[in-house]
Design an enzyme around this catalytic site. Structure first.
Site, mmCIF file in Angstrom:
data_model
loop_
_atom_site.group_PDB
_atom_site.id
_atom_site.type_symbol
_atom_site.label_atom_id
_atom_site.label_comp_id
_atom_site.label_asym_id
_atom_site.label_seq_id
_atom_site.Cartn_x
_atom_site.Cartn_y
_atom_site.Cartn_z
ATOM 1 C CB CYS A 119 -25.204 -34.690 -1.960
ATOM 2 S SG CYS A 119 -25.830 -34.026 -3.658
ATOM 3 C CG LEU B 176 -29.030 -29.237 -1.743
ATOM 4 C CD1 LEU B 176 -30.270 -28.967 -1.190
ATOM 5 C CD2 LEU B 176 -27.736 -28.504 -1.106
ATOM 6 C CG ASN C 184 -20.416 -32.798 -0.712
ATOM 7 O OD1 ASN C 184 -19.861 -32.672 0.375
ATOM 8 N ND2 ASN C 184 -21.592 -31.913 -0.988
ATOM 9 N N GLY C 185 -20.202 -32.206 -4.197
ATOM 10 C CA GLY C 185 -19.386 -30.989 -4.467
ATOM 11 C C GLY C 185 -20.077 -30.517 -6.044
ATOM 12 C CB THR D 19 -11.949 -19.142 15.812
ATOM 13 O OG1 THR D 19 -11.198 -19.019 16.749
ATOM 14 C CG2 THR D 19 -11.920 -18.411 14.764
ATOM 15 N NE ARG E 71 -15.171 -16.184 20.873
ATOM 16 C CZ ARG E 71 -14.198 -15.477 21.310
ATOM 17 N NH1 ARG E 71 -13.319 -14.732 20.360
ATOM 18 N NH2 ARG E 71 -13.851 -15.528 22.516
#
Length: 567
Positions: A2, A54, A77-78, A314, A317
């Protein structure tokens, strides 16, 4: 799981933020929650909660979720892994309406009426709730879930998972990452609720306990299989993802679930692809390999910077392959039994949850530069600093590159109980130790799982040398990306970078190229200051690639010597 967006007004404020505008801002992160939307406005305070869902637990419910009355509402969210235990014990007096783990948060607030409820939650979270005039927002202990806050020109507070939802409103005034391990209330500001003893390196003196280390990681992985939606495994072939995949695979088979694992690389001979293939065959998964070209990666870099909200080289990539594979998995349509290039692949398969190995290198000093730590104390202090800043690096990368394709990443190494065991262990037990004629990083983890009877992994994987994820997918990806960026930036432009970007000034053409992309999407100075660059310590070359470390160079040289000797 979410996307959340919230607005909090100061007491007595007459300047209320419009709900329709809040919904518009929230929709910028709709990729985090494409299944359904919901919102709430408190009738007196005007405080707003917006949610992009979600669906992973209780697939039918919609957030915000109400408490005993409609004036108590939460968005989350989580995942709260101990929600069933909380329902049976602390919250037994309440009649809840759903089986969604998020629901326990609002009822805990009704019970306790304070932000310290966060200490009772075993899981990861970014949440906001309104409670009959009160407002509370909070973030999990180490920032596995992404979260930002800001204030606008009239002093209203804004909270969201992603910076893009609030940067245009708050960027000129106040904008920053929400500090992990804290909660926010109007009358108290930010309050730290998570303060374990291992924050102080002097207290990290516990002797190594291999059995406890192994048992807590197995428990951390098992609890993260909680889902009403399909689960997959991100398998790079490195130690960390291989361990998590092996543990999860065994547990998922006990539950009668098909086990899908995913690897990404530039071709069939990429270091990670080769290693992941061996692991998948050993643990018995339905394995998927995805290859991407330099052109595939370059095509999504600008979009990826928008999703990641960083210019850190970083992170960009390493996120590119993850992003593309996640998209693939989401769209493949596996419905039962089951970060950017990788997340693209995963998305195509209909999988909503994946397990991954983030966090281990920070906890155990797994990056090759840790070989150069000048003392035990410095080694331990650096591991603590890396863990406390994971929300700016690996957690950010994993969350945003996968949530770009509506896939949630779960990271067992960052379980609270496992962190207590691992971080409290004395640094001398975590430093590289000799094995097979070389010093091996994360020796303590490898040794904990080095069992002869019913091993989880083949020995060659258990003792494989560390590769940065962006290196392991194939060295040509990094080399090609650097060459592409160099062609877009002149020497004169790089020399003038400090005048254009005085904060975190780019010192390479690749870094300047990424900074330009970021500034086009997020122009405020506060947005730039919300980013922390990942830079290795204790080595002359500051390039984040593991290949820049003398440890890697010397290892390759030794291998070449052995090959020549055998010839």
């Amino acid at each position: 799981m979410c996307g959340i967006f919230a607005v909090c007004h100061e007491s007595g404020s007459a300047d209320k933020f419009p709900l329709d505008l809040a919904q518009k801002h929230s929709s910028r992160q709709m990729h985090r929650g494409p299944d359904c939307r919901g919102s709430y406005v408190h009738p007196e305070t005007g405080d707003i909660l917006c949610h992009e869902r979600l669906a992973i637990m209780d697939l039918s419910c919609v957030q915000p979720l109400a408490g005993t009355t409609d004036k108590y509402q939460v968005i989350h969210n989580g995942e709260i892994y101990n929600h069933r235990a909380l329902r049976e014990k602390e919250l037994a007096q309440f009649a809840m309406r759903t089986t969604c783990d998020s629901e326990v948060i609002v009822f805990l607030y009704e019970l306790l009426q304070k932000g310290e409820l966060c200490s009772l939650l075993d899981g990861v979270f970014a949440f906001a709730l309104v409670a009959d005039g009160d407002f509370l927002a909070a973030r999990d202990p180490v920032g596995v879930k992404q979260m930002y806050y800001g204030r606008d020109a009239v002093g209203r507070w804004f909270f969201s998972n992603e910076m893009k939802c609030i940067e245009d409103v708050c960027g000129p005034h106040t904008l920053a990452p929400f500090p992990p391990g804290h909660f926010f209330q109007k009358d108290r500001g930010f309050t730290r609720y998570y303060q374990p003893a291992w924050f102080d390196h002097r207290l990290c003196t516990a002797p190594a306990d291999l059995d406890r280390l192994r048992e807590t990681l197995i428990a951390a992985t098992t609890k993260r299989l909680m889902s009403d939606a399909p689960i997959g495994l991100l398998l790079s072939g490195g130690l960390d993802s291989s361990l998590i995949s092996a543990i999860a695979s065994r547990e998922m088979k006990k539950l009668g679930l098909a086990v899908h694992s995913f690897a990404v690389g530039v071709d069939a001979n990429s270091p990670d692809i080769v290693a992941a293939r061996k692991v998948a065959a050993f643990i018995g998964t339905q394995h998927h390999e995805v290859y991407f070209s330099l052109e595939d990666g370059l095509a999504v870099v600008d979009k990826l910077v928008w999703h990641l909200e960083t210019y850190d080289v970083t992170s960009i990539r390493a996120s590119t392959p993850m992003y593309l594979l996640s998209e693939y998995i989401q769209k493949m349509g596996i419905k039962n039994g089951s970060i950017y290039l990788l997340s693209e692949y995963i998305q195509k398969m209909g999988i909503k949850v994946v397990l991954s190995g983030e966090g281990s290198d920070e906890i155990f000093g797994g990056y090759l530069y840790f070989h150069n730590a000048p003392s035990d104390d410095e080694f331990q202090k650096e591991t603590i600093d890396r863990v406390l800043h994971l929300h700016t690096s690996d957690c950010l990368r994993a969350d945003k590159s996968c949530m770009a394709h509506s896939i949630e990443v779960r990271v067992p190494f960052l379980d609270k109980a496992f962190l207590d065991v691992a971080m409290s262990t004395q640094p001398s037990a975590k430093r590289p130790q000799e094995y097979g004629g070389r010093l091996v990083e994360k020796y303590i983890v490898r040794k904990a799982f080095d069992v002869e009877e019913d091993p989880l992994l083949p020995a060659e994987i258990l003792w494989r040398q560390k590769e940065q994820f962006s290196d392991g997918v194939g060295y040509s990806w990094i080399d090609g990306l650097m060459q592409h960026c160099a062609a877009q930036v002149t020497d004169e432009e790089l020399a003038a970078a400090a005048s254009l970007f005085p904060h975190n000034t780019p010192h390479s053409k690749e870094a300047l190229y990424m900074r330009r992309l970021f500034a086009a999407h997020f122009p405020s100075d506060n947005a730039a200051r919300a980013v922390r660059k990942w830079i290795p310590k204790w080595q002359a070359n500051q390039d984040p690639s593991g290949r820049a470390s003398l440890v890697h160079v010397n290892s390759i040289a030794k291998e070449m010597q052995e090959i020549r000797a055998e010839a």
